[in-house]
Design a protein around this motif. Sequence first.
Motif, mmCIF file in Angstrom:
data_model
loop_
_atom_site.group_PDB
_atom_site.id
_atom_site.type_symbol
_atom_site.label_atom_id
_atom_site.label_comp_id
_atom_site.label_asym_id
_atom_site.label_seq_id
_atom_site.Cartn_x
_atom_site.Cartn_y
_atom_site.Cartn_z
ATOM 1 N N THR A 4 142.298 11.584 -17.776
ATOM 2 C CA THR A 4 141.225 10.911 -18.506
ATOM 3 C C THR A 4 139.912 11.640 -18.251
ATOM 4 O OG1 THR A 4 140.644 9.416 -16.698
ATOM 5 C CG2 THR A 4 142.406 8.694 -18.203
ATOM 6 N N ALA A 5 138.899 11.302 -19.030
ATOM 7 C CA ALA A 5 137.585 11.915 -18.852
ATOM 8 C C ALA A 5 137.030 11.602 -17.469
ATOM 9 C CB ALA A 5 136.631 11.435 -19.937
ATOM 10 N N LYS A 6 137.245 10.390 -17.001
ATOM 11 C CA LYS A 6 136.765 9.975 -15.687
ATOM 12 C C LYS A 6 137.476 10.753 -14.576
ATOM 13 C CE LYS A 6 135.191 5.479 -14.234
ATOM 14 N NZ LYS A 6 135.462 4.050 -14.191
ATOM 15 N N GLU A 7 138.767 10.979 -14.734
ATOM 16 C CA GLU A 7 139.525 11.756 -13.760
ATOM 17 C C GLU A 7 139.073 13.212 -13.749
ATOM 18 O OE1 GLU A 7 143.782 9.352 -13.580
ATOM 19 O OE2 GLU A 7 143.461 10.842 -15.162
ATOM 20 N N MET A 8 138.777 13.748 -14.924
ATOM 21 C CA MET A 8 138.269 15.124 -15.000
ATOM 22 C C MET A 8 136.911 15.229 -14.303
ATOM 23 S SD MET A 8 140.378 17.219 -16.351
ATOM 24 C CE MET A 8 139.297 18.589 -16.729
ATOM 25 N N ASP A 9 136.056 14.220 -14.490
ATOM 26 C CA ASP A 9 134.770 14.202 -13.799
ATOM 27 C C ASP A 9 134.980 14.203 -12.289
ATOM 28 O OD1 ASP A 9 133.318 14.205 -16.150
ATOM 29 O OD2 ASP A 9 132.982 12.039 -16.148
ATOM 30 N N ARG A 12 135.936 17.691 -11.116
ATOM 31 C CA ARG A 12 134.803 18.611 -11.090
ATOM 32 C C ARG A 12 133.893 18.328 -9.898
ATOM 33 N NH1 ARG A 12 135.585 18.506 -16.731
ATOM 34 N NH2 ARG A 12 134.394 16.605 -17.073
ATOM 35 N N TYR A 13 133.586 17.056 -9.664
ATOM 36 C CA TYR A 13 132.736 16.700 -8.532
ATOM 37 C C TYR A 13 133.413 17.020 -7.205
ATOM 38 C CZ TYR A 13 129.718 14.217 -11.830
ATOM 39 O OH TYR A 13 128.880 13.887 -12.869
ATOM 40 N N TYR A 14 134.698 16.755 -7.103
ATOM 41 C CA TYR A 14 135.410 17.007 -5.859
ATOM 42 C C TYR A 14 135.500 18.508 -5.559
ATOM 43 C CZ TYR A 14 138.703 16.732 -2.047
ATOM 44 O OH TYR A 14 139.286 16.850 -0.814
ATOM 45 N N ALA A 15 135.676 19.306 -6.594
ATOM 46 C CA ALA A 15 135.752 20.757 -6.405
ATOM 47 C C ALA A 15 134.455 21.303 -5.818
ATOM 48 C CB ALA A 15 136.071 21.451 -7.725
ATOM 49 N N VAL A 16 133.345 20.636 -6.093
ATOM 50 C CA VAL A 16 132.051 21.086 -5.588
ATOM 51 C C VAL A 16 131.776 20.539 -4.183
ATOM 52 C CG1 VAL A 16 129.547 20.943 -5.936
ATOM 53 C CG2 VAL A 16 131.052 21.374 -7.874
ATOM 54 N N HIS A 20 135.952 12.892 -1.139
ATOM 55 C CA HIS A 20 136.592 11.994 -2.103
ATOM 56 C C HIS A 20 135.711 10.805 -2.483
ATOM 57 C CE1 HIS A 20 137.622 9.962 1.672
ATOM 58 N NE2 HIS A 20 137.726 8.856 0.938
ATOM 59 N N ARG A 21 134.999 10.243 -1.526
ATOM 60 C CA ARG A 21 134.162 9.076 -1.804
ATOM 61 C C ARG A 21 132.979 9.452 -2.700
ATOM 62 N NH1 ARG A 21 129.709 7.140 -0.777
ATOM 63 N NH2 ARG A 21 129.171 8.688 0.784
ATOM 64 N N GLU A 22 132.306 10.530 -2.366
ATOM 65 C CA GLU A 22 131.160 10.961 -3.162
ATOM 66 C C GLU A 22 131.573 11.347 -4.580
ATOM 67 O OE1 GLU A 22 127.784 14.467 -3.223
ATOM 68 O OE2 GLU A 22 128.820 14.036 -1.348
ATOM 69 N N ALA A 23 132.680 12.074 -4.702
ATOM 70 C CA ALA A 23 133.149 12.493 -6.024
ATOM 71 C C ALA A 23 133.514 11.289 -6.885
ATOM 72 C CB ALA A 23 134.340 13.428 -5.879
ATOM 73 N N ALA A 24 134.194 10.297 -6.298
ATOM 74 C CA ALA A 24 134.580 9.105 -7.053
ATOM 75 C C ALA A 24 133.351 8.296 -7.451
ATOM 76 C CB ALA A 24 135.541 8.253 -6.236
ATOM 77 N N ALA A 25 132.376 8.196 -6.562
ATOM 78 C CA ALA A 25 131.148 7.456 -6.880
ATOM 79 C C ALA A 25 130.395 8.139 -8.020
ATOM 80 C CB ALA A 25 130.269 7.352 -5.644
ATOM 81 N N ARG A 26 130.274 9.454 -7.962
ATOM 82 C CA ARG A 26 129.569 10.190 -9.018
ATOM 83 C C ARG A 26 130.316 10.133 -10.344
ATOM 84 N NH1 ARG A 26 127.749 15.875 -6.734
ATOM 85 N NH2 ARG A 26 126.598 15.897 -8.699
ATOM 86 N N ALA A 27 131.644 10.008 -10.281
ATOM 87 C CA ALA A 27 132.442 9.914 -11.510
ATOM 88 C C ALA A 27 132.407 8.508 -12.102
ATOM 89 C CB ALA A 27 133.880 10.327 -11.229
ATOM 90 N N ALA A 30 134.436 2.137 -9.395
ATOM 91 C CA ALA A 30 133.855 0.947 -8.779
ATOM 92 C C ALA A 30 134.021 0.942 -7.260
ATOM 93 C CB ALA A 30 134.478 -0.308 -9.378
ATOM 94 N N PHE A 31 135.179 1.284 -6.759
ATOM 95 C CA PHE A 31 135.447 1.324 -5.326
ATOM 96 C C PHE A 31 135.732 2.776 -4.936
ATOM 97 C CE2 PHE A 31 136.777 -2.823 -6.908
ATOM 98 C CZ PHE A 31 135.950 -3.650 -6.146
ATOM 99 N N PRO A 32 134.670 3.564 -4.710
ATOM 100 C CA PRO A 32 134.838 5.010 -4.578
ATOM 101 C C PRO A 32 135.743 5.457 -3.429
ATOM 102 C CG PRO A 32 132.559 4.377 -4.176
ATOM 103 C CD PRO A 32 133.283 3.163 -4.623
ATOM 104 N N ASP A 33 135.708 4.766 -2.286
ATOM 105 C CA ASP A 33 136.523 5.222 -1.170
ATOM 106 C C ASP A 33 138.012 5.087 -1.481
ATOM 107 O OD1 ASP A 33 136.685 6.351 1.411
ATOM 108 O OD2 ASP A 33 137.156 4.386 2.250
ATOM 109 N N LYS A 34 138.415 3.918 -1.941
ATOM 110 C CA LYS A 34 139.823 3.691 -2.284
ATOM 111 C C LYS A 34 140.240 4.513 -3.499
ATOM 112 C CE LYS A 34 140.534 -0.934 -0.467
ATOM 113 N NZ LYS A 34 140.932 -2.304 -0.773
#
Length: 77
Positions: A4-9, A12-16, A20-27, A30-34
């Motif tokens: 999905t677009a959200k997963e692709m985001d 991209r964030y995780y590659a940089v 995992h928590r920061e990348a999920a939050a930026r994408a 709702a619950f970035p850590d999990k």
Amino acid sequence: MSLTAKEMDFCRYYAVCRNHREAAARAGYAFPDKSGLRLLEKEGILNEIETISENSRRLIEAADGFRRIAFGSVVDA
């Protein structure tokens, strides 16, 4: 497997940032850590992160080469 677009985001964030928590939050999860941990368990996500990372490495190598050409000695030409 199509991401999905959200997963692709997330990829991209995780590659940089490699967090995992920061990348999920930026994408926008709702619950970035999990969510970040859950996403990193998916093979498609890991493959996409590896592809993005490899492409980034190639761009950096190319930029370094151009920089050597542009700012190198005239003798090198």
